[in-house]
Design a protein around this motif. Structure first.
Motif, PDB file in Angstrom:
ATOM      1  N   PRO A 433       0.407   4.993   6.434  1.00  0.00           N
ATOM      2  CA  PRO A 433       1.023   6.270   6.823  1.00  0.00           C
ATOM      3  C   PRO A 433       2.443   6.462   6.299  1.00  0.00           C
ATOM      4  O   PRO A 433       2.952   7.594   6.263  1.00  0.00           O
ATOM      5  CB  PRO A 433       1.029   6.202   8.358  1.00  0.00           C
ATOM      6  CG  PRO A 433      -0.029   5.215   8.708  1.00  0.00           C
ATOM      7  CD  PRO A 433       0.009   4.203   7.611  1.00  0.00           C
ATOM      8  N   THR A 441       0.709  10.964  -0.151  1.00  0.00           N
ATOM      9  CA  THR A 441       1.845  10.855   0.769  1.00  0.00           C
ATOM     10  C   THR A 441       1.304  10.673   2.172  1.00  0.00           C
ATOM     11  O   THR A 441       0.540  11.509   2.673  1.00  0.00           O
ATOM     12  CB  THR A 441       2.731  12.107   0.722  1.00  0.00           C
ATOM     13  OG1 THR A 441       3.221  12.301  -0.608  1.00  0.00           O
ATOM     14  CG2 THR A 441       3.913  11.968   1.668  1.00  0.00           C
ATOM     15  N   GLY A 442       1.661   9.563   2.805  1.00  0.00           N
ATOM     16  CA  GLY A 442       1.204   9.305   4.158  1.00  0.00           C
ATOM     17  C   GLY A 442       1.773  10.316   5.134  1.00  0.00           C
ATOM     18  O   GLY A 442       2.834  10.911   4.891  1.00  0.00           O
ATOM     19  N   PRO A 443       1.103  10.529   6.274  1.00  0.00           N
ATOM     20  CA  PRO A 443       1.560  11.542   7.238  1.00  0.00           C
ATOM     21  C   PRO A 443       2.957  11.281   7.790  1.00  0.00           C
ATOM     22  O   PRO A 443       3.738  12.218   7.977  1.00  0.00           O
ATOM     23  CB  PRO A 443       0.492  11.472   8.343  1.00  0.00           C
ATOM     24  CG  PRO A 443      -0.203  10.157   8.161  1.00  0.00           C
ATOM     25  CD  PRO A 443      -0.137   9.863   6.703  1.00  0.00           C
ATOM     26  N   VAL A 444       3.289  10.031   8.066  1.00  0.00           N
ATOM     27  CA  VAL A 444       4.630   9.734   8.572  1.00  0.00           C
ATOM     28  C   VAL A 444       5.665   9.975   7.475  1.00  0.00           C
ATOM     29  O   VAL A 444       6.740  10.543   7.729  1.00  0.00           O
ATOM     30  CB  VAL A 444       4.722   8.288   9.082  1.00  0.00           C
ATOM     31  CG1 VAL A 444       6.145   7.976   9.551  1.00  0.00           C
ATOM     32  CG2 VAL A 444       3.734   8.046  10.204  1.00  0.00           C
ATOM     33  N   GLU A 446       5.391  12.067   5.075  1.00  0.00           N
ATOM     34  CA  GLU A 446       5.482  13.526   4.928  1.00  0.00           C
ATOM     35  C   GLU A 446       6.433  14.094   5.967  1.00  0.00           C
ATOM     36  O   GLU A 446       7.277  14.953   5.676  1.00  0.00           O
ATOM     37  CB  GLU A 446       4.093  14.146   5.077  1.00  0.00           C
ATOM     38  CG  GLU A 446       4.041  15.633   4.754  1.00  0.00           C
ATOM     39  CD  GLU A 446       4.209  15.923   3.279  1.00  0.00           C
ATOM     40  OE1 GLU A 446       5.069  16.793   2.955  1.00  0.00           O
ATOM     41  OE2 GLU A 446       3.523  15.297   2.467  1.00  0.00           O
ATOM     42  N   ALA A 447       6.307  13.604   7.205  1.00  0.00           N
ATOM     43  CA  ALA A 447       7.183  14.082   8.273  1.00  0.00           C
ATOM     44  C   ALA A 447       8.634  13.687   8.035  1.00  0.00           C
ATOM     45  O   ALA A 447       9.560  14.375   8.491  1.00  0.00           O
ATOM     46  CB  ALA A 447       6.708  13.531   9.616  1.00  0.00           C
ATOM     47  N   ARG A 450       9.019  12.891   2.715  1.00  0.00           N
ATOM     48  CA  ARG A 450       8.553  12.049   1.607  1.00  0.00           C
ATOM     49  C   ARG A 450       9.471  10.840   1.376  1.00  0.00           C
ATOM     50  O   ARG A 450       9.592  10.330   0.269  1.00  0.00           O
ATOM     51  CB  ARG A 450       8.417  12.855   0.312  1.00  0.00           C
ATOM     52  CG  ARG A 450       7.272  13.854   0.328  1.00  0.00           C
ATOM     53  CD  ARG A 450       7.171  14.622  -1.000  1.00  0.00           C
ATOM     54  NE  ARG A 450       6.995  13.725  -2.127  1.00  0.00           N
ATOM     55  CZ  ARG A 450       5.833  13.227  -2.527  1.00  0.00           C
ATOM     56  NH1 ARG A 450       4.733  13.505  -1.860  1.00  0.00           N
ATOM     57  NH2 ARG A 450       5.756  12.432  -3.590  1.00  0.00           N
ATOM     58  N   ASP A 452       9.936   7.009   1.649  1.00  0.00           N
ATOM     59  CA  ASP A 452       9.022   5.882   1.689  1.00  0.00           C
ATOM     60  C   ASP A 452       9.716   4.661   2.301  1.00  0.00           C
ATOM     61  O   ASP A 452      10.642   4.105   1.722  1.00  0.00           O
ATOM     62  CB  ASP A 452       8.557   5.552   0.267  1.00  0.00           C
ATOM     63  CG  ASP A 452       7.475   4.484   0.233  1.00  0.00           C
ATOM     64  OD1 ASP A 452       7.345   3.727   1.199  1.00  0.00           O
ATOM     65  OD2 ASP A 452       6.766   4.396  -0.791  1.00  0.00           O
TER      66      ASP A 452
END
Length: 513
Positions: A433, A441-444, A446-447, A450, A452
């Motif tokens: 995530p 792009t993992g959901p976390v 994305e929140a 972006r 990492d």
């Protein structure tokens, strides 16, 4: 003169091989995945710093400085993000170096203690892809770079550098150390001259180029930070491959400090130069940037530094090939016991050379971006492994392993060690995530815009989970096997104690003349 006692019999994994008896190839290292006998620990601690310094003193490192400016990050922010990333990544990488002198083993053989005799194949797959992937990228950098700078044929260059890297890896540990030492003393003065030229304003970009027109974004900063951290963490699977010939009593703090200083020092020098080149000269090819900047300082410096940089990159390809060979032989030995000698080393390294050369010559320069994403994915795969490995070595078993059992399918570490595999798998899954790789792009992440932070999650989760799972591990049950292993290793070497120190050898005879 002293008449040497007869050589000890070869152990099961000592690699007796018909090709070993040929005098003309005695210079080729005879050991591969075997334990390095105490009497053969001829390594020098002072060589570790320059070795790892030169390992990163090449164009691939310089190109890491292109990342930040390419994403709109200023040179100053790029340098800061890189420095912080290097401190974090090198911290974990350097601690693996202490395992070499203590155990005398290649890094991934030691990992059987956490993952099992066959379970180690899981992290082996990630490490092998990383070694081959780096050499594919290096082949692209050299071929396209020298073609643009000197007009040389990229295909012939790719084949030529592959042959040189293969030969260097075949001859092995000592030749790699010598090559890096020579390249260090040849390259450092030239890079120093270029750096002085940049600082004194002798190197300038196009008249219409903005002087570092970048700014700051958290996403770009974190991308640069992760790239720098991951760059040295990716060395973790093969650090002890090059420290295992050191004496067993090598002080742990000194080997860690030496490797840390060397591995972090050269990127902290070259990445800022790369960032400056990208922002000021607008270059996207590291060799072209070296040639253009060097020639502005002193006529001909660019060409000399370009060739030295290529040689350093080729030597690093030899490094990757050597450790790739150890990875392949470890994997094969995990399935079917081997007695690998020189023949196995030569054939394995040559096979790897064919693979990376064919891939590197068959793809376009644009493929390096996609491969960079693949290498980032490999970083994700290596992070849980390094966490498990370091926690086991420093906090669980505290460096005490039954070395002979690491070569036994029926040894005390088992075939599939569920604790290490579970910690590795859970850490890897929980990283997803938080990942940002290619189009995914993992959901976390994305929140977080972006950003990492997957490798931080992987380190924490896998390390803490493995420590928790091993709290009930009965280490006292391993003590007899550890003691028996030490006795067995000592018995194989008359005149050498288990700690590597020499004891009187009564069968040695002094003869006059």
């Amino acid at each position: 003169m002293a008449v040497k006692p007869p050589q000890r019999p070869l152990a099961e994994h000592s690699g007796a091989d018909p090709i070993d008896a040929i005098d003309s190839i005695e210079a080729i290292e005879s050991l591969s995945i075997q334990h390095v006998p105490f009497a053969e620990r001829h390594g020098k601690l002072w060589k570790q710093g320059p070795f790892w310094f030169q390992g990163n003193f090449q164009p691939f490192t310089l190109s890491l400085g292109f990342i930040g400016p390419g994403l709109g990050l200023s040179v100053g922010w790029t340098v800061l993000a890189s420095a912080l990333g290097l401190l974090v990544g090198t911290f974990f990488m350097a601690f693996h170096a202490s395992q070499g002198p203590q155990l005398g083993l290649p890094q991934m053989i030691q990992s059987r203690g956490q993952f099992g005799h066959r379970g180690v194949i899981v992290p082996l797959a990630a490490t092998l892809f990383t070694f081959v992937g780096f050499n594919v990228v290096d082949t692209i950098i050299i071929g396209n770079g020298l073609q643009s700078v000197f007009g040389w044929d990229a295909t012939l260059l790719g084949i030529g550098v592959t042959v040189i890297a293969v030969v260097l890896a075949v001859y092995g540990h000592d030749w790699l150390h010598r090559a890096f030492q020579v390249l260090f003393w040849c390259s450092a003065p030239c890079w120093l001259l270029l750096s002085v030229g940049i600082l004194t304003g002798r190197v300038a970009g196009p008249a219409d180029a903005a002087a570092d027109g970048g700014g700051f974004t958290l996403v770009a900063f974190m991308v640069q930070f992760t790239a720098a951290a991951g760059y040295n963490i990716s060395y973790a699977p093969y650090v002890s491959d090059y420290s295992r010939y050191l004496p067993r009593d090598t002080p742990t703090p000194r080997i860690i400090a030496s490797v840390f200083g060397g591995a972090a020092g050269s990127p902290m020098w070259l990445i800022p130069i790369g960032a400056w080149m990208a922002a000021t000269l607008g270059v996207t090819d590291p060799l072209a940037g070296i040639r253009a900047a060097g020639d502005q300082v002193v006529g001909g410096l660019g060409a000399v530094l370009t060739l030295l940089s290529v040689l350093a990159l080729v030597a690093t390809m030899g490094l990757n090939a050597y450790s790739g060979m150890l990875t392949v032989l470890t994997g094969v030995d995990s399935i079917r016991p081997l007695r690998p000698g020189r023949r196995a080393r030569v054939l394995t390294i040559s096979g790897l050379g064919v693979v990376w050369c064919a891939v590197g010559l068959s793809v376009s320069a644009d493929f390096s971006t996609a491969l960079g994403n693949a290498l980032l994915l490999m970083l994700y795969l290596l992070i849980p492994w390094t966490a498990v490995n370091l926690v086991d070595y420093f906090f669980v078993r505290r460096g005490h392993y039954a070395i002979t059992h690491l070569f036994r399918p029926d040894g005390i570490y088992g075939t599939w060690a569920w604790r290490g595999l579970l910690a590795y798998g859970v850490g890897l899954v929980l990283m997803v995530p938080f990942m940002v790789v290619g189009p995914f792009t993992g959901p976390v992440a994305e929140a977080l815009g972006r950003v990492d932070v997957a490798f931080v999650v992987g380190l924490a989760v896998s390390g803490l989970l493995y420590y928790a799972l091993t709290r009930r591990l009965d280490l006292t049950a391993e003590e007899p096997a550890v003691a028996a292993s030490e006795r067995e290793l000592a018995e194989q070497e008359p005149g050498v104690a288990a700690d590597g120190s020499r004891t009187p050898a009564p069968h040695t005879v002094e003869v006059d003349g």
